[in-house]
Motif scaffolding. Sequence first.
Motif, PDB file in Angstrom:
ATOM      1  N   ASN A  73      32.648  37.107  42.122  1.00 28.58           N
ATOM      2  CA  ASN A  73      31.838  36.079  42.782  1.00 28.58           C
ATOM      3  C   ASN A  73      30.349  36.242  42.483  1.00 28.58           C
ATOM      4  O   ASN A  73      29.605  35.263  42.415  1.00 28.58           O
ATOM      5  CB  ASN A  73      32.079  36.110  44.288  1.00 28.58           C
ATOM      6  CG  ASN A  73      33.485  35.649  44.650  1.00 28.58           C
ATOM      7  OD1 ASN A  73      34.080  34.817  43.964  1.00 28.58           O
ATOM      8  ND2 ASN A  73      34.031  36.203  45.726  1.00 28.58           N
ATOM      9  N   ALA A  74      29.916  37.457  42.294  1.00 25.05           N
ATOM     10  CA  ALA A  74      28.491  37.692  42.035  1.00 25.05           C
ATOM     11  C   ALA A  74      28.060  37.102  40.696  1.00 25.05           C
ATOM     12  O   ALA A  74      26.890  36.730  40.523  1.00 25.05           O
ATOM     13  CB  ALA A  74      28.198  39.177  42.073  1.00 25.05           C
ATOM     14  N   ASN A  75      29.019  37.023  39.755  1.00 31.50           N
ATOM     15  CA  ASN A  75      28.706  36.528  38.420  1.00 31.50           C
ATOM     16  C   ASN A  75      29.380  35.199  38.097  1.00 31.50           C
ATOM     17  O   ASN A  75      29.371  34.772  36.945  1.00 31.50           O
ATOM     18  CB  ASN A  75      29.091  37.574  37.373  1.00 31.50           C
ATOM     19  CG  ASN A  75      28.210  38.792  37.441  1.00 31.50           C
ATOM     20  OD1 ASN A  75      27.000  38.709  37.248  1.00 31.50           O
ATOM     21  ND2 ASN A  75      28.808  39.939  37.735  1.00 31.50           N
ATOM     22  N   ASN A  76      29.940  34.563  39.126  1.00 28.69           N
ATOM     23  CA  ASN A  76      30.552  33.228  38.945  1.00 28.69           C
ATOM     24  C   ASN A  76      31.559  33.216  37.799  1.00 28.69           C
ATOM     25  O   ASN A  76      31.563  32.291  36.968  1.00 28.69           O
ATOM     26  CB  ASN A  76      29.471  32.159  38.701  1.00 28.69           C
ATOM     27  CG  ASN A  76      28.570  31.948  39.893  1.00 28.69           C
ATOM     28  OD1 ASN A  76      28.975  32.175  41.029  1.00 28.69           O
ATOM     29  ND2 ASN A  76      27.354  31.517  39.643  1.00 28.69           N
ATOM     30  N   THR A  77      32.408  34.212  37.764  1.00 29.63           N
ATOM     31  CA  THR A  77      33.347  34.374  36.660  1.00 29.63           C
ATOM     32  C   THR A  77      34.756  34.613  37.178  1.00 29.63           C
ATOM     33  O   THR A  77      34.938  35.300  38.180  1.00 29.63           O
ATOM     34  CB  THR A  77      32.923  35.549  35.766  1.00 29.63           C
ATOM     35  OG1 THR A  77      31.598  35.316  35.274  1.00 29.63           O
ATOM     36  CG2 THR A  77      33.863  35.706  34.581  1.00 29.63           C
ATOM     37  N   SER A  78      35.721  34.022  36.495  1.00 24.48           N
ATOM     38  CA  SER A  78      37.113  34.339  36.789  1.00 24.48           C
ATOM     39  C   SER A  78      37.760  34.924  35.541  1.00 24.48           C
ATOM     40  O   SER A  78      37.274  34.707  34.419  1.00 24.48           O
ATOM     41  CB  SER A  78      37.887  33.100  37.261  1.00 24.48           C
ATOM     42  OG  SER A  78      38.074  32.182  36.193  1.00 24.48           O
ATOM     43  N   TYR A  79      38.835  35.656  35.756  1.00 21.19           N
ATOM     44  CA  TYR A  79      39.534  36.319  34.659  1.00 21.19           C
ATOM     45  C   TYR A  79      41.032  36.065  34.785  1.00 21.19           C
ATOM     46  O   TYR A  79      41.561  35.902  35.884  1.00 21.19           O
ATOM     47  CB  TYR A  79      39.290  37.824  34.703  1.00 21.19           C
ATOM     48  CG  TYR A  79      37.840  38.216  34.653  1.00 21.19           C
ATOM     49  CD1 TYR A  79      37.141  38.480  35.828  1.00 21.19           C
ATOM     50  CD2 TYR A  79      37.161  38.311  33.440  1.00 21.19           C
ATOM     51  CE1 TYR A  79      35.800  38.830  35.799  1.00 21.19           C
ATOM     52  CE2 TYR A  79      35.823  38.660  33.399  1.00 21.19           C
ATOM     53  CZ  TYR A  79      35.149  38.918  34.578  1.00 21.19           C
ATOM     54  OH  TYR A  79      33.825  39.258  34.545  1.00 21.19           O
ATOM     55  N   LEU A  80      41.690  36.067  33.638  1.00 23.70           N
ATOM     56  CA  LEU A  80      43.145  36.008  33.617  1.00 23.70           C
ATOM     57  C   LEU A  80      43.627  37.103  32.681  1.00 23.70           C
ATOM     58  O   LEU A  80      43.464  36.998  31.460  1.00 23.70           O
ATOM     59  CB  LEU A  80      43.642  34.637  33.153  1.00 23.70           C
ATOM     60  CG  LEU A  80      45.150  34.449  33.229  1.00 23.70           C
ATOM     61  CD1 LEU A  80      45.622  34.422  34.691  1.00 23.70           C
ATOM     62  CD2 LEU A  80      45.589  33.172  32.513  1.00 23.70           C
ATOM     63  N   GLN A  81      44.169  38.167  33.246  1.00 27.02           N
ATOM     64  CA  GLN A  81      44.751  39.242  32.457  1.00 27.02           C
ATOM     65  C   GLN A  81      46.201  38.882  32.176  1.00 27.02           C
ATOM     66  O   GLN A  81      46.990  38.684  33.110  1.00 27.02           O
ATOM     67  CB  GLN A  81      44.675  40.563  33.217  1.00 27.02           C
ATOM     68  CG  GLN A  81      45.323  41.733  32.499  1.00 27.02           C
ATOM     69  CD  GLN A  81      44.602  42.116  31.220  1.00 27.02           C
ATOM     70  OE1 GLN A  81      43.374  42.174  31.200  1.00 27.02           O
ATOM     71  NE2 GLN A  81      45.355  42.364  30.156  1.00 27.02           N
ATOM     72  N   MET A  82      46.532  38.786  30.902  1.00 29.60           N
ATOM     73  CA  MET A  82      47.874  38.373  30.493  1.00 29.60           C
ATOM     74  C   MET A  82      48.554  39.515  29.762  1.00 29.60           C
ATOM     75  O   MET A  82      48.084  39.938  28.701  1.00 29.60           O
ATOM     76  CB  MET A  82      47.788  37.135  29.593  1.00 29.60           C
ATOM     77  CG  MET A  82      47.008  35.971  30.219  1.00 29.60           C
ATOM     78  SD  MET A  82      47.063  34.478  29.221  1.00 29.60           S
ATOM     79  CE  MET A  82      46.138  35.013  27.784  1.00 29.60           C
ATOM     80  N   ASN A  83      49.625  40.021  30.339  1.00 31.00           N
ATOM     81  CA  ASN A  83      50.394  41.114  29.746  1.00 31.00           C
ATOM     82  C   ASN A  83      51.794  40.623  29.393  1.00 31.00           C
ATOM     83  O   ASN A  83      52.244  39.586  29.877  1.00 31.00           O
ATOM     84  CB  ASN A  83      50.487  42.286  30.712  1.00 31.00           C
ATOM     85  CG  ASN A  83      49.134  42.863  31.064  1.00 31.00           C
ATOM     86  OD1 ASN A  83      48.204  42.859  30.258  1.00 31.00           O
ATOM     87  ND2 ASN A  83      49.008  43.373  32.283  1.00 31.00           N
TER      88      ASN A  83
END
Length: 121
Positions: A73-83
């Motif tokens: 939230n601090a960097n306005n970023t989302s991630y999707l880790q795909m394994n």
Amino acid sequence: QVQLVESGGGLVQPGGSLRLSCAASGSIFSINAMGWYRQAPGKQRELVAHITIGGSKIYADFVKGRFTISRDNANNTSYLQMNSLKPEDTAVYYCNADIKDTISWRTSDYWGQGTQVTVSS
């Protein structure tokens, strides 16, 4: 003006991993839910994963146990880790966010431009 920019897509072998990132920038006041969708050739866009501002997560059945969504939230970023990627995960992946901007002061739905993920040997 608000922009979402995805990165991290590419070509990977079956069983491999990729991590997608989605950075939001511009006239942002707040970001509510964030999500990842995908669209394979000839198919409709479908939800992959969704995360609320409080961190509650929803996953499509076809990625449960393999993909993990998170956000900074601090960097306005989302991630999707795909394994454990499979050939059927091949698609263009789009990030999405509900953002209240400082221009209109309204909450709107924003989309990134998409990043290609190809799973193939």
